[in-house]
Scaffold this motif. Structure first.
Motif, PDB file in Angstrom:
ATOM      1  N   PRO B  88       0.815  -1.230   0.000  1.00  0.00           N
ATOM      2  CA  PRO B  88       0.000   0.000   0.000  1.00  0.00           C
ATOM      3  C   PRO B  88       0.844   1.273   0.000  1.00  0.00           C
ATOM      4  CG  PRO B  88      -0.700  -1.488   1.747  1.00  0.00           C
ATOM      5  CD  PRO B  88       0.537  -2.069   1.168  1.00  0.00           C
ATOM      6  N   ILE B  89       1.920   1.288   0.790  1.00  0.00           N
ATOM      7  CA  ILE B  89       2.756   2.490   0.853  1.00  0.00           C
ATOM      8  C   ILE B  89       3.395   2.768  -0.514  1.00  0.00           C
ATOM      9  CG2 ILE B  89       4.803   3.525   1.912  1.00  0.00           C
ATOM     10  CD1 ILE B  89       4.180   1.974   4.423  1.00  0.00           C
ATOM     11  N   GLY B  92       0.797   4.028  -2.997  1.00  0.00           N
ATOM     12  CA  GLY B  92       0.484   5.434  -2.762  1.00  0.00           C
ATOM     13  C   GLY B  92       1.602   6.345  -3.226  1.00  0.00           C
ATOM     14  N   ALA B  93       2.834   5.983  -2.870  1.00  0.00           N
ATOM     15  CA  ALA B  93       3.971   6.825  -3.235  1.00  0.00           C
ATOM     16  C   ALA B  93       4.119   6.908  -4.751  1.00  0.00           C
ATOM     17  CB  ALA B  93       5.248   6.274  -2.604  1.00  0.00           C
ATOM     18  N   ILE B  95       1.763   6.443  -7.048  1.00  0.00           N
ATOM     19  CA  ILE B  95       0.658   7.216  -7.624  1.00  0.00           C
ATOM     20  C   ILE B  95       0.919   8.697  -7.448  1.00  0.00           C
ATOM     21  CG2 ILE B  95      -1.788   7.807  -7.354  1.00  0.00           C
ATOM     22  CD1 ILE B  95      -2.294   4.873  -6.690  1.00  0.00           C
ATOM     23  N   PHE B  96       1.406   9.067  -6.262  1.00  0.00           N
ATOM     24  CA  PHE B  96       1.704  10.485  -6.030  1.00  0.00           C
ATOM     25  C   PHE B  96       2.736  10.986  -7.037  1.00  0.00           C
ATOM     26  CE2 PHE B  96       4.047  13.990  -4.184  1.00  0.00           C
ATOM     27  CZ  PHE B  96       3.028  14.803  -3.723  1.00  0.00           C
ATOM     28  N   LEU B  97       3.806  10.190  -7.217  1.00  0.00           N
ATOM     29  CA  LEU B  97       4.886  10.638  -8.099  1.00  0.00           C
ATOM     30  C   LEU B  97       4.423  10.735  -9.550  1.00  0.00           C
ATOM     31  CD1 LEU B  97       7.992   8.760  -6.673  1.00  0.00           C
ATOM     32  CD2 LEU B  97       7.485  11.195  -6.578  1.00  0.00           C
ATOM     33  N   TYR B 100       0.264  13.197  -9.084  1.00  0.00           N
ATOM     34  CA  TYR B 100       0.063  14.467  -8.387  1.00  0.00           C
ATOM     35  C   TYR B 100       1.323  15.322  -8.307  1.00  0.00           C
ATOM     36  CZ  TYR B 100      -4.355  12.556  -6.743  1.00  0.00           C
ATOM     37  OH  TYR B 100      -5.595  12.035  -6.673  1.00  0.00           O
ATOM     38  N   ALA B 110      11.845  13.883  -2.597  1.00  0.00           N
ATOM     39  CA  ALA B 110      11.231  12.582  -2.321  1.00  0.00           C
ATOM     40  C   ALA B 110      11.815  11.511  -3.235  1.00  0.00           C
ATOM     41  CB  ALA B 110       9.718  12.662  -2.495  1.00  0.00           C
ATOM     42  N   ILE B 114      13.985   8.070  -2.178  1.00  0.00           N
ATOM     43  CA  ILE B 114      13.729   6.694  -2.605  1.00  0.00           C
ATOM     44  C   ILE B 114      14.966   6.102  -3.268  1.00  0.00           C
ATOM     45  CG2 ILE B 114      12.396   5.308  -4.234  1.00  0.00           C
ATOM     46  CD1 ILE B 114      10.022   7.149  -3.551  1.00  0.00           C
ATOM     47  N   LEU B 117      17.409   5.112  -0.642  1.00  0.00           N
ATOM     48  CA  LEU B 117      16.992   3.873  -0.006  1.00  0.00           C
ATOM     49  C   LEU B 117      17.365   2.676  -0.873  1.00  0.00           C
ATOM     50  CD1 LEU B 117      15.620   3.409   2.638  1.00  0.00           C
ATOM     51  CD2 LEU B 117      13.415   3.414   1.499  1.00  0.00           C
ATOM     52  N   ILE B 155      10.514  -1.199  -0.568  1.00  0.00           N
ATOM     53  CA  ILE B 155       9.785  -0.036  -1.076  1.00  0.00           C
ATOM     54  C   ILE B 155      10.404   0.568  -2.348  1.00  0.00           C
ATOM     55  CG2 ILE B 155       9.396   2.422  -0.549  1.00  0.00           C
ATOM     56  CD1 ILE B 155       8.109   1.616   2.020  1.00  0.00           C
ATOM     57  N   TRP B 185      -7.990  11.392  -9.112  1.00  0.00           N
ATOM     58  CA  TRP B 185      -8.100  10.217  -8.253  1.00  0.00           C
ATOM     59  C   TRP B 185      -8.958   9.148  -8.922  1.00  0.00           C
ATOM     60  CZ3 TRP B 185      -5.679   7.778  -4.778  1.00  0.00           C
ATOM     61  CH2 TRP B 185      -6.306   6.849  -3.951  1.00  0.00           C
ATOM     62  N   GLU B 186     -10.127   9.580  -9.467  1.00  0.00           N
ATOM     63  CA  GLU B 186     -11.004   8.616 -10.148  1.00  0.00           C
ATOM     64  C   GLU B 186     -10.304   8.024 -11.366  1.00  0.00           C
ATOM     65  OE1 GLU B 186     -15.468  10.360  -9.379  1.00  0.00           O
ATOM     66  OE2 GLU B 186     -14.064  11.590 -10.509  1.00  0.00           O
TER      67      GLU B 186
END
Lengths: 299, 303
Positions: B88-89, B92-93, B95-97, B100, B110, B114, B117, B155, B185-186
């Motif tokens: 899930p993390i 989300g990350a 999708i954001f990159l 959004y 950000a 990553i 990491l 991740i 989002w949709e």
């Protein structure tokens, strides 16, 4: 208008949830860096170990209070460089074969098989190296090889481990060279090898360098496989390629279970971790630099 | 004269070309032989032990025929917990990159985080986990500490594959959805994710294979003590309850490591047997990833 509001809030929910995920990841990374720096610097700031003698000292004997990390640094760099030297020709050759010589067989059969190698766990490579590579060293070099554990064995095992990474990335690099370049070269009457050597490799050079550096990053950070085949208990400078040695990572694995939290020994181990972290950042910076240069060249 | 020179030149470059092709073919042949040798050697060395009675069904403490039952269970359980946290993390990350991320320093910071990491040695992640999760948060040597260390390791791999999968969805589909008046989002949930799902699932399963064999990050977070499990236990807080995430656990990879570091007679056979089992699991993950990806592609994209 009333129907539009839920849409906006829906959008906000999406933005918040995904934004939180990325913030969490960033927070974890920052925590890690701060913690490693804090513990690693404590050796110098709190325990009063001289930074210069830490970096240049030739003996790593933490229980005697002798923290000379140079043998470890030399060990890490020599296995990394040597394994890259071993892996590069093979990886590059395979990549040229896949992209230029036999794309059908290369893509459908060869590449998936090579990618399987990535999945083989580090400890399994270690066990394999211990029983095959070290035995081979003993058979080839006899007495001089001792138990067979040494820098050369470590480098050979690492070379096999980074081979798939470098190969896959090199394939991508060569693949990204526009076909017009090749056609232009062939139209001038060049052979395939001339085309590869003078045109394809030249224009793919920045991405190929990135591939090599990512391979080196992996080799530098590899721990358990190296620990098994390199000996990993040595404390002084290695004198030859057949000498058992230790690296930054192996010193961490063998030392961490014996050091008590908060002691000088413990902090010194974190200083090694800090060195590893710093090297990762250097590797990333180099990759970014190459990327920028490549982008500038292309205009 | 000039013609003779040209002829010689053409002959020479022709020969060079042939030699080069020959060498390249040899290299590829060498890699294939190497790959086959590695896999076959491990399987041959370990098959006898791995298939011996009790090896897969006995605990490692068994006096007569020590097995790897608990390690096998712990490996899969640890993997499950890791995936439950990291998928899930990462989703989300990613999708954001992709969807959004504003083009500013926060986003690039950000991405750099990553990247950092992903290039971090796993032993450093393990070390961090051993201090932060085990000591600072006070969870002790436990499955959850190990799973979180593995999450940190997993991740970056996941974010990159999911990002790639989302970016590979044709731009026109994305734009069409937005033009129909869907929010971003949709669009992501209803258009992008279904289209990218086969690649995402393949990526998750392949990363699972990597996580499954990881040991360096686990030695100091989830420990290398052979667990004693009681599968009849119903008390989740009991250290012998297999599903208690606050108990120490030893995975297959760590088991190999520990046996190799504490050599005792008869250990070598168990090491090879465990290595063979581990290898087969990892290879199965790879096959599963491909099969699942193809199956989903057929189901979801109506091709």
């Amino acid at each position: 208008m009333a129907k539009l509001m839920p849409k906006r809030s829906l959008e906000n929910v999406g933005l918040t949830v995904t934004g939180l995920c990325i913030a969490l990841v960033a927070l974890v990374v920052v925590t890690l860096i701060v913690m490693v720096a804090q513990q690693g610097l404590a050796t110098f700031l709190q325990d009063g170990v001289d930074f210069w003698s830490f970096i240049s000292g030739g003996n790593w004997i933490p229980e005697d209070g002798r923290f000379g990390a140079l043998p470890l640094i030399v060990g890490s760099f020599s296995v990394t460089l040597l394994s890259t030297v071993f892996a590069l020709p093979v990886a590059l050759g395979s990549a040229i074969f896949v992209v230029e010589v036999a794309p059908g067989f290369g893509r459908r059969v060869f590449q998936p098989l090579v990618e399987l190698l990535v999945g083989i766990p580090s400890v399994v490579y270690g066990v394999l190296g211990l029983s095959v590579v070290n035995a081979a060293m003993r058979a080839i070099f006899g007495e001089a090889a001792g138990t067979g554990a040494g820098i050369l064995s470590g480098a050979i095992v690492l070379a096999v481990m980074i081979l798939p990474t470098v190969t896959t990335l090199s394939i991508d690099a060569l693949d990204a060279v526009p076909n017009e370049y090749r056609e232009g070269s062939y139209a001038l009457g060049c052979t395939r090898w001339q085309t590869v050597w003078h045109v394809v490799l030249k224009s793919a050079l920045p991405s190929l360098m990135t591939a090599v550096i990512l391979g080196m990053t992996r080799a530098f950070g590899e721990t358990l496989a190296v620990q098994m085949v390199i000996g990993g208990v040595e404390r002084s400078m290695p004198t030859g390629l057949l000498d058992p040695a230790a690296t930054l990572t192996t010193a961490l694995t063998s030392g961490l279970s014996n050091a008590t939290t908060g002691s000088v020994q413990y902090h010194a181990l974190w200083s090694l971790g800090l060195l590893l972290l710093a090297m990762s950042l250097v590797f990333i910076a180099v990759i970014h630099l190459i990327g920028k240069k490549g982008a500038k060249k292309r205009g | 004269m000039a013609n003779r020179n040209l002829d010689a030149h053409v002959k020479r470059i022709g020969l060079q070309n042939k030699i080069a092709t020959g060498i390249l073919t040899c290299i590829v042949g060498f890699v294939l032989v190497l790959l086959a040798a590695i896999v076959v050697y491990i399987l041959v060395q370990g098959a006898g032990k791995a298939l011996s009675p009790g090896f897969l069904t006995n605990p490692s403490t068994d006096d007569v025929a020590p097995g790897i039952l608990y390690q096998l269970f712990d490996s899969f359980y640890m993997l499950l917990i890791t995936l439950v946290i990291s998928v899930p993390i990462s989703l989300g990350a990613a999708i954001f990159l992709v969807e959004y991320a504003p083009d500013n320093w926060i986003t690039s910071a950000a991405s750099t985080a990553i990247e950092t990491l992903s290039s971090l040695p796993s032993i450093v992640v393990g070390m961090f986990g051993s201090l932060f999760f085990v000591v600072t948060l006070g969870w002790g040597i436990s499955i959850i500490a190990g799973a979180l260390a593995l999450t940190m390791f997993n991740i970056p791999i996941l974010v990159r594959t999911i990002q790639q999968a989302l970016e590979d969805v044709p731009r026109s589909q994305h734009d069409a959805a937005l033009a129909m008046g869907l929010t971003r989002w949709e669009t992501t949930v209803n258009v992008m994710l279904p289209a990218a799902m086969p690649a995402i699932v393949t990526g998750i399963v392949i990363s699972a294979g990597r996580v499954f064999g990881e040991a360096a990050a686990l030695i100091f977070t989830s420990g290398s003590a052979a667990a004693r499990l009681n599968f009849a236990s119903t008390n989740l807080a009991s250290p012998t309850n297999p599903f208690n995430i606050f108990r120490p656990a030893e995975t297959l990879a760590v088991h190999i490591w520990k046996l190799k570091m504490e050599p005792t007679p008869g250990n070598d056979e168990i090491v090879w047997g465990t290595a063979a089992v581990l290898l087969v699991c990892v290879l199965l993950f790879n096959v599963l990833a491909r099969v699942l990806g193809k199956f989903l592609a057929r189901r979801l994209t109506a091709e």
